[in-house]
Design a protein around this motif. Structure first.
Motif, mmCIF file in Angstrom:
data_model
loop_
_atom_site.group_PDB
_atom_site.id
_atom_site.type_symbol
_atom_site.label_atom_id
_atom_site.label_comp_id
_atom_site.label_asym_id
_atom_site.label_seq_id
_atom_site.Cartn_x
_atom_site.Cartn_y
_atom_site.Cartn_z
ATOM 1 N N GLU A 25 5.105 9.805 -0.706
ATOM 2 C CA GLU A 25 3.703 9.971 -1.119
ATOM 3 C C GLU A 25 2.753 9.038 -0.372
ATOM 4 O O GLU A 25 1.693 9.448 0.088
ATOM 5 N N PHE A 26 3.134 7.769 -0.225
ATOM 6 C CA PHE A 26 2.217 6.771 0.334
ATOM 7 C C PHE A 26 2.582 6.297 1.741
ATOM 8 O O PHE A 26 1.896 5.450 2.320
ATOM 9 N N GLY A 27 3.676 6.810 2.292
ATOM 10 C CA GLY A 27 4.079 6.358 3.622
ATOM 11 C C GLY A 27 4.951 5.114 3.537
ATOM 12 O O GLY A 27 5.365 4.685 2.467
ATOM 13 N N LYS A 28 5.204 4.506 4.679
ATOM 14 C CA LYS A 28 6.152 3.381 4.725
ATOM 15 C C LYS A 28 5.586 2.114 4.086
ATOM 16 O O LYS A 28 4.368 1.929 4.009
ATOM 17 N N PHE A 29 6.498 1.258 3.656
ATOM 18 C CA PHE A 29 6.117 -0.039 3.081
ATOM 19 C C PHE A 29 5.754 -0.990 4.220
ATOM 20 O O PHE A 29 6.439 -1.037 5.232
ATOM 21 N N ASN A 30 4.676 -1.758 4.028
ATOM 22 C CA ASN A 30 4.244 -2.719 5.055
ATOM 23 C C ASN A 30 4.674 -4.150 4.747
ATOM 24 O O ASN A 30 4.715 -4.992 5.628
ATOM 25 N N ASN A 31 4.955 -4.419 3.463
ATOM 26 C CA ASN A 31 5.454 -5.745 3.085
ATOM 27 C C ASN A 31 6.222 -5.642 1.766
ATOM 28 O O ASN A 31 6.147 -4.636 1.064
ATOM 29 N N ARG A 32 6.955 -6.696 1.459
ATOM 30 C CA ARG A 32 7.807 -6.676 0.261
ATOM 31 C C ARG A 32 7.004 -6.652 -1.034
ATOM 32 O O ARG A 32 7.474 -6.130 -2.046
ATOM 33 N N GLN A 33 5.796 -7.205 -1.028
ATOM 34 C CA GLN A 33 4.955 -7.200 -2.234
ATOM 35 C C GLN A 33 4.643 -5.769 -2.678
ATOM 36 O O GLN A 33 4.540 -5.472 -3.866
ATOM 37 N N GLU A 34 4.504 -4.896 -1.695
ATOM 38 C CA GLU A 34 4.158 -3.497 -1.965
ATOM 39 C C GLU A 34 5.256 -2.788 -2.771
ATOM 40 O O GLU A 34 4.995 -1.827 -3.491
ATOM 41 N N ILE A 35 6.492 -3.272 -2.643
ATOM 42 C CA ILE A 35 7.633 -2.647 -3.338
ATOM 43 C C ILE A 35 7.456 -2.751 -4.856
ATOM 44 O O ILE A 35 7.959 -1.924 -5.608
ATOM 45 N N LYS A 36 6.692 -3.754 -5.315
ATOM 46 C CA LYS A 36 6.464 -3.935 -6.756
ATOM 47 C C LYS A 36 5.698 -2.762 -7.373
ATOM 48 O O LYS A 36 5.714 -2.583 -8.595
ATOM 49 N N LYS A 37 5.024 -1.976 -6.537
ATOM 50 C CA LYS A 37 4.242 -0.838 -7.041
ATOM 51 C C LYS A 37 5.107 0.366 -7.423
ATOM 52 O O LYS A 37 4.629 1.306 -8.051
ATOM 53 N N VAL A 38 6.379 0.344 -7.020
ATOM 54 C CA VAL A 38 7.284 1.470 -7.307
ATOM 55 C C VAL A 38 7.560 1.543 -8.806
ATOM 56 O O VAL A 38 7.836 0.531 -9.450
ATOM 57 N N ILE A 97 12.068 -4.922 5.705
ATOM 58 C CA ILE A 97 10.957 -4.165 6.292
ATOM 59 C C ILE A 97 10.855 -4.652 7.735
ATOM 60 O O ILE A 97 10.387 -5.760 8.010
ATOM 61 N N LEU A 98 11.325 -3.825 8.664
ATOM 62 C CA LEU A 98 11.534 -4.276 10.039
ATOM 63 C C LEU A 98 10.262 -4.372 10.873
ATOM 64 O O LEU A 98 10.194 -5.137 11.808
ATOM 65 N N ASP A 99 9.259 -3.552 10.570
ATOM 66 C CA ASP A 99 8.041 -3.602 11.393
ATOM 67 C C ASP A 99 6.803 -3.766 10.511
ATOM 68 O O ASP A 99 5.779 -3.146 10.739
ATOM 69 N N GLY A 100 6.926 -4.627 9.497
ATOM 70 C CA GLY A 100 5.809 -4.858 8.574
ATOM 71 C C GLY A 100 4.888 -5.965 9.063
ATOM 72 O O GLY A 100 4.990 -6.429 10.200
ATOM 73 N N ASN A 101 3.985 -6.396 8.168
ATOM 74 C CA ASN A 101 3.013 -7.421 8.564
ATOM 75 C C ASN A 101 3.473 -8.843 8.198
ATOM 76 O O ASN A 101 2.718 -9.792 8.334
ATOM 77 N N GLN A 102 4.719 -8.989 7.706
ATOM 78 C CA GLN A 102 5.290 -10.318 7.435
ATOM 79 C C GLN A 102 6.670 -10.374 8.086
ATOM 80 O O GLN A 102 7.615 -9.735 7.617
ATOM 81 N N PRO A 103 6.813 -11.128 9.190
ATOM 82 C CA PRO A 103 8.090 -11.166 9.918
ATOM 83 C C PRO A 103 9.292 -11.537 9.049
ATOM 84 O O PRO A 103 10.395 -11.037 9.272
ATOM 85 N N LEU A 104 9.098 -12.382 8.041
ATOM 86 C CA LEU A 104 10.216 -12.808 7.193
ATOM 87 C C LEU A 104 10.755 -11.667 6.326
ATOM 88 O O LEU A 104 11.871 -11.744 5.806
#
Length: 289
Positions: free
Chosen positions: A236-249, A266-273
């Motif tokens: 529905e919303f496309g790929k996850f960009n960071n781990r915080q976003e996973i909390k919305k599931v 998350i291999l190509d997100g906005n937080q390298p860690l």
């Protein structure tokens, strides 16, 4: 005498289950072959060889049935069809199952590559469990419009690309990684094999943007219901960009998040860690170093 026999039987069963576990672990830990367009080849005689081309992400690009073997022997026609698929989709690799007619298929592929000087490699891989997967509910949900044989060719292609991601879709005992499995207590064998799969998945980690429901459900803290919600959210919303976003599931609570997040990448997100095994709780310490 009966006691000794029972004791020896138990020891033999434990040994057999241990061998099953070791073999399954080694099979699942095979390194993936990333970034390749793969042609999956499910060999057969009478019903023809089923082909499926998948892109580097595992998406199916095309399917085809050819008849290069006995009793049809449509060799020239089959060569033209395979060459067309290789040229059109820029296939790098051919993954051929080791079942019936695999030797004939291998000879056909080798000759085709030689004749046309193709920059294509091929591998013969175990197709154990491919037929079980192709008739399963998971395969029907994934490819509702495909025939059983076409799904089998897709599985053969994908298990060369990423063995772990594909093999977790198959019931562990159907992968044929040991002997005398029908003489071993079924419950004990299932528990051991499920434990091995779970341990392996969590050891490797899972890319949450590409993982299937079958793979996600083995992540520590997640179950089939939450795994399904992750896939639905992604659709529905496309790929996850960071781990915080996973909390919305949906259905993914704070406790589940804390337990599972270290294994979700998350291999190509906005937080390298987010691409590492470091837990978000330890990001500050990691960044301080």
């Amino acid at each position: 005498e009966r006691e000794v026999r029972n004791e020896l039987t138990e020891k033999a069963e434990d040994g057999a289950i241990e061998v099953f576990g070791k073999n399954l672990h080694q099979l699942l830990m095979q390194p993936p072959i990333a970034g390749k367009v793969v042609l999956g080849w499910d060999p057969a005689f009478r019903t023809g060889c089923k082909l499926a081309v998948v892109d580097p992400t595992g998406k199916v690009l095309a399917t085809k049935v050819i008849y290069p073997t006995e009793p049809h022997n449509k060799v020239a026609e089959s060569k033209a069809e395979v060459k067309k698929l290789i040229d059109k989709y820029h296939v790098n690799l051919i993954s051929c199952g080791n079942g019936t007619a695999s030797r004939e298929s291998e000879a056909f592929i080798a000759k085709l590559i030689q004749e046309h000087h193709l920059n294509v490699e091929f591998a013969i891989i175990s197709e154990a469990g491919a037929s079980v997967y192709s008739a399963s509910q998971i395969a029907k949900e994934e490819f509702p419009d495909y025939h059983v044989e076409e799904r089998s060719a897709v599985s053969i292609a994908r298990r060369l690309q990423d063995p772990l991601a594909e093999l977790v879709k198959i019931e562990p005992k159907a992968i044929s990684v040991g002997q005398y499995q029908h003489d071993i207590p079924e419950k004990d064998l299932e528990e051991q094999l499920d434990f091995v799969v779970e341990k392996t998945v969590n050891n490797v980690g899972v890319d949450i943007n590409t993982a299937s429901k079958s793979l996600l459900k083995y992540v520590s803290g997640l179950n089939a219901g939450v795994a399904q919600q992750i896939v639905l959210y992604r659709n529905e919303f496309g790929k996850f960009n960071n781990r915080q976003e996973i909390k919305k599931v949906k259905k993914l609570g704070e406790k589940t998040y804390t337990q599972a997040i270290g294994f979700l990448r998350i291999l190509d997100g906005n937080q390298p860690l987010d691409a590492t095994a470091i837990h978000p709780e330890n990001y500050q310490q990691a960044l301080a170093l």
